[in-house]
Scaffold this active site. Sequence first.
Site, mmCIF file in Angstrom:
data_model
loop_
_atom_site.group_PDB
_atom_site.id
_atom_site.type_symbol
_atom_site.label_atom_id
_atom_site.label_comp_id
_atom_site.label_asym_id
_atom_site.label_seq_id
_atom_site.Cartn_x
_atom_site.Cartn_y
_atom_site.Cartn_z
ATOM 1 N N GLU A 1 0.821 -1.217 0.000
ATOM 2 C CA GLU A 1 0.000 0.000 0.000
ATOM 3 C C GLU A 1 0.857 1.270 0.000
ATOM 4 O O GLU A 1 0.431 2.303 -0.480
ATOM 5 C CB GLU A 1 -0.903 0.030 1.238
ATOM 6 C CG GLU A 1 -2.303 -0.484 0.976
ATOM 7 C CD GLU A 1 -3.243 -0.280 2.164
ATOM 8 O OE1 GLU A 1 -2.778 -0.105 3.290
ATOM 9 O OE2 GLU A 1 -4.457 -0.321 1.934
ATOM 10 N N HIS B 1 8.757 -26.863 -1.335
ATOM 11 C CA HIS B 1 8.295 -28.036 -2.083
ATOM 12 C C HIS B 1 7.282 -27.653 -3.149
ATOM 13 O O HIS B 1 6.624 -28.520 -3.724
ATOM 14 C CB HIS B 1 7.722 -29.063 -1.099
ATOM 15 C CG HIS B 1 8.765 -29.530 -0.131
ATOM 16 N ND1 HIS B 1 9.467 -30.696 -0.296
ATOM 17 C CD2 HIS B 1 9.277 -28.930 0.977
ATOM 18 C CE1 HIS B 1 10.351 -30.809 0.692
ATOM 19 N NE2 HIS B 1 10.254 -29.749 1.475
ATOM 20 N N LYS C 1 -13.196 0.928 -2.529
ATOM 21 C CA LYS C 1 -14.255 1.058 -1.518
ATOM 22 C C LYS C 1 -15.434 1.853 -2.091
ATOM 23 O O LYS C 1 -16.590 1.498 -1.918
ATOM 24 C CB LYS C 1 -13.725 1.757 -0.255
ATOM 25 C CG LYS C 1 -12.806 0.882 0.615
ATOM 26 C CD LYS C 1 -12.412 1.642 1.892
ATOM 27 C CE LYS C 1 -11.497 0.815 2.777
ATOM 28 N NZ LYS C 1 -11.038 1.523 3.978
#
Length: 424
Positions: free
Chosen positions: A284, A305, A414
């Site tokens: 951010e 892995h 938002k």
Amino acid sequence: MGNKNIGLNLDGLDFSRECLEIYTQELQRGQQRLESGQEEFTGWYRLPFDYDRTELQRILEAAEEIRKKCTVFVVIGIGGSYLGTRAAVEWLEPAAKAGFPKICFAGQNISSRYHRSLLKELRDKDICLCVISKSGTTAEPSIAFGILKEFLIEKYGREEAGNRIYVITDREKGVLREETNREGYKSFVVPDDIGGRYSVLSAVGLLPIAAAGIDVKRMLEGAAAEAGRVSSGENGSELPKDPGMCYAAARNELYKRGKIIEVFEAYEPSLASFIEWLKQLFGESEGKCGKGIFPAGLQFSTDLHSMGQFLQEGNPVVFETILNVEDPGEDLIIPEGAGAALAGKGMSEVNRAALQGVTAAHRKAGISVIRIDLPKADPFVFGSAVWFFERACALSAYLLGVTPFDQPGVEQYKAEMRSVLEKE
Ligand code: PA5
């Protein structure tokens, strides 16, 4: 008190610390901006020195009250209002005092399955809620608070439910502040000059972390010690000695050389949420104006892995930053059944061998590996690490030429989400 400092290891990079001196002037300018107190949203920089002691006392008293009232403390929040707490609670679990409530999280997603299952878990528990939102309007925590408040009222009745709600929000603004004032919930303030991802050492992190039984005074002491090293010039406060500056400069140098992804790696699963906090902090703060290093995270040895293959031989756009906990705590001796090569060794010794072996293999493959040494899992180290990374991140963003303390992209999503909901 003999506390070990956070260490930075840049061995094996294609350039020396001395090469980073080209960044000195810019870093010093950035440092002045942080120290000046004039820059917006830099309140976190002075927090370890200036923390309001009366507020801290109120926090400690509230944590004690919460300990007496409940067995589960539900922390509602998202992003910067939640990740720091989760990072501390998971990493410092062995350092938490006994008898404090279990911490659960809500409002960090919009999953009905997650919240249904949480409600089921809480049914026969004694609970208190802590809702944390600087804006007081973020959808995820608003939804979770609505649901859990109703649950609390059904369980305890309106008056007692009110006594079990703790709020951390803006001093004056927002619907959460209005409701808090109306209902008389116990509340704490998200300081005006501190943004979400830099707020873990404010009430945002201190109350829930204290409620988990973790010594938050030691956390602040750790942050103050790290900040003190910078202000006293103990590090030389300049390249190539200052670890925070060197880390910021090294990241930018790597970025210029085409390393656009930083993979944070830990060999202790308890650091998984700390890595999530770092991803938010760097992502951010730096990801804007078409620029930025993409922060990623891996758990070792688990991910060796799977993603180990990509690191070793894949597209060389990646550099690695290992979070090395030097003293992982109590060891476990490997029994005979694990085979002659491993039997009798401590698991930590084998984990250390993995770190050393992987680092050597990756360096041989030409991957740039930075190592950050974190002495152990305790509140002091956590506080030091938080402040170390916050400062390094801000300096790094300044070098990149972006503003470290805003998040216009997050605000945009938002707003879009609100308009979709309004249309429906
Ligand atoms: O760092 C940030 O600013 C964001 O991640 C916010 O913390 C997050 O969006 C939550 O916002 P609020 O605390 O206003 O609910």
